[in-house]
Enzyme design. Structure first.
Site, PDB file in Angstrom:
ATOM      1  N   GLU A 178      31.905 -14.993  17.592  1.00 20.74           N
ATOM      2  CA  GLU A 178      31.943 -14.974  16.135  1.00 20.74           C
ATOM      3  C   GLU A 178      33.313 -15.421  15.620  1.00 20.74           C
ATOM      4  O   GLU A 178      34.299 -15.422  16.383  1.00 20.74           O
ATOM      5  CB  GLU A 178      31.643 -13.549  15.644  1.00 20.74           C
ATOM      6  CG  GLU A 178      30.301 -13.005  16.081  1.00 20.74           C
ATOM      7  CD  GLU A 178      29.122 -13.607  15.314  1.00 20.74           C
ATOM      8  OE1 GLU A 178      29.224 -14.733  14.794  1.00 20.74           O
ATOM      9  OE2 GLU A 178      28.070 -12.937  15.245  1.00 20.74           O
ATOM     10  N   HIS A 205      29.705 -19.983  14.941  1.00 22.02           N
ATOM     11  CA  HIS A 205      29.798 -19.384  16.280  1.00 22.02           C
ATOM     12  C   HIS A 205      29.138 -20.279  17.324  1.00 22.02           C
ATOM     13  O   HIS A 205      28.246 -21.059  17.030  1.00 22.02           O
ATOM     14  CB  HIS A 205      29.258 -17.949  16.304  1.00 22.02           C
ATOM     15  CG  HIS A 205      27.774 -17.765  16.247  1.00 22.02           C
ATOM     16  ND1 HIS A 205      27.175 -16.714  15.598  1.00 22.02           N
ATOM     17  CD2 HIS A 205      26.743 -18.478  16.774  1.00 22.02           C
ATOM     18  CE1 HIS A 205      25.873 -16.777  15.740  1.00 22.02           C
ATOM     19  NE2 HIS A 205      25.571 -17.845  16.439  1.00 22.02           N
TER      20      HIS A 205
END
Ligand code: GLP
Length: 255
Positions: A143, A138
């Site tokens: 994410e 990330h």
């Protein structure tokens, strides 16, 4: 991508601090994109040292941090607001009104994310964006699975991220489950990106970022599309790069 490999974490971090100081020297009104995390603590120490030595001033700069936890007030000891005051803002000459982070504890986090995105655009977008690298690939809190053109928004944190960041909280269940983060599209609009990653924990993901396919599965890999991105690594973080000797031929000793 420009890949700079240094023998140890101290040299890599000093190099990244030097790139920020050089940018500020070139353009005192730079809009800085700032990051948090363990890696950045030493980088901010080095910037403060340069500031005290009269080598860099933030007086005319503006900053926007990447992210903030949803639900934490700016005074919460685990908030990124608190982190930034403690590790940088309280020690340099960046005027308080010129430092920005999303507010994590407002009534409507997505409205706050929209406001933050608009504020970045109104400032003319980021001039130099500093990034760390999450162990799962990330950047900010984008994410795996994030849209590669996303704007600032609310993201649910991955379990791996909650575990990695639980060291800052009294109990793992205290780690917020959501954050407001600049989007990947927001980050890609920056004129210049400097990503710093050190230590063996980052070796596998650094290789995926630099040499793997561009994929939302590893959000940092999208930086392969950025025209002015410098990745600064120490030898441990560089240890799984297939083309390491090529990068070292181009930039001996990370020069
Ligand atoms: C957090 C931050 C990221 C940072 C990452 C890595 O998740 N949101 O911006 O890159 O931590 O942190 P560390 O430097 O501690 O490995």
């Amino acid at each position: 991508m420009k890949i700079l490999i240094h023998p140890d974490a101290g040299a890599a971090t000093e190099c990244a601090a030097g790139l920020i100081a050089a940018r500020l020297a070139r353009d005192r009104r730079t809009v800085l994109g700032l990051a948090t995390g363990g890696t950045m603590e030493d980088l901010y120490r080095r910037l403060i040292r340069r500031h005290h030595a009269g080598e860099c001033s933030f007086a005319e700069a503006t900053s926007f941090n990447l992210d903030e936890y949803v639900g934490l007030s700016p005074t919460h000891p685990c908030s990124y607001w608190h982190y930034m005051r403690h590790h940088l803002f309280d020690h340099v000459d960046l005027p308080a009104g010129q430092a920005h982070l999303p507010r994590g504890n407002g009534p409507d986090p997505q409205a706050e994310a929209d406001r933050y995105e608009n504020a970045i655009a109104a400032a003319g977008d980021i001039g130099l964006q500093l990034l760390g690298l999450g162990p799962n690939g990330h950047i900010g809190f984008n994410e795996p699975g994030s849209s590669l053109s996303s704007l600032t928004r609310v993201k649910t944190l991955a379990r791996a991220t909650i575990e990695a960041n639980s060291r800052y909280f009294d109990r793992p269940e205290d780690v917020p489950r959501r954050a407001i983060t600049m989007g990947i599209g927001t980050i890609l609009r920056a004129q210049e990106v400097v990503l710093l990653a050190v230590g063996p924990r980052k070796a596998e993901v650094a290789a995926r970022m630099i040499e793997g396919p561009v994929t939302a599965f590893c959000p940092a890999s999208v930086l392969q599309f950025h025209r002015n991105c410098t990745v600064v690594l120490d030898a441990e973080a560089a240890s799984e790069l297939a083309l390491r000797s090529y990068y070292e031929d181009i930039h001996p000793s990370g020069s």
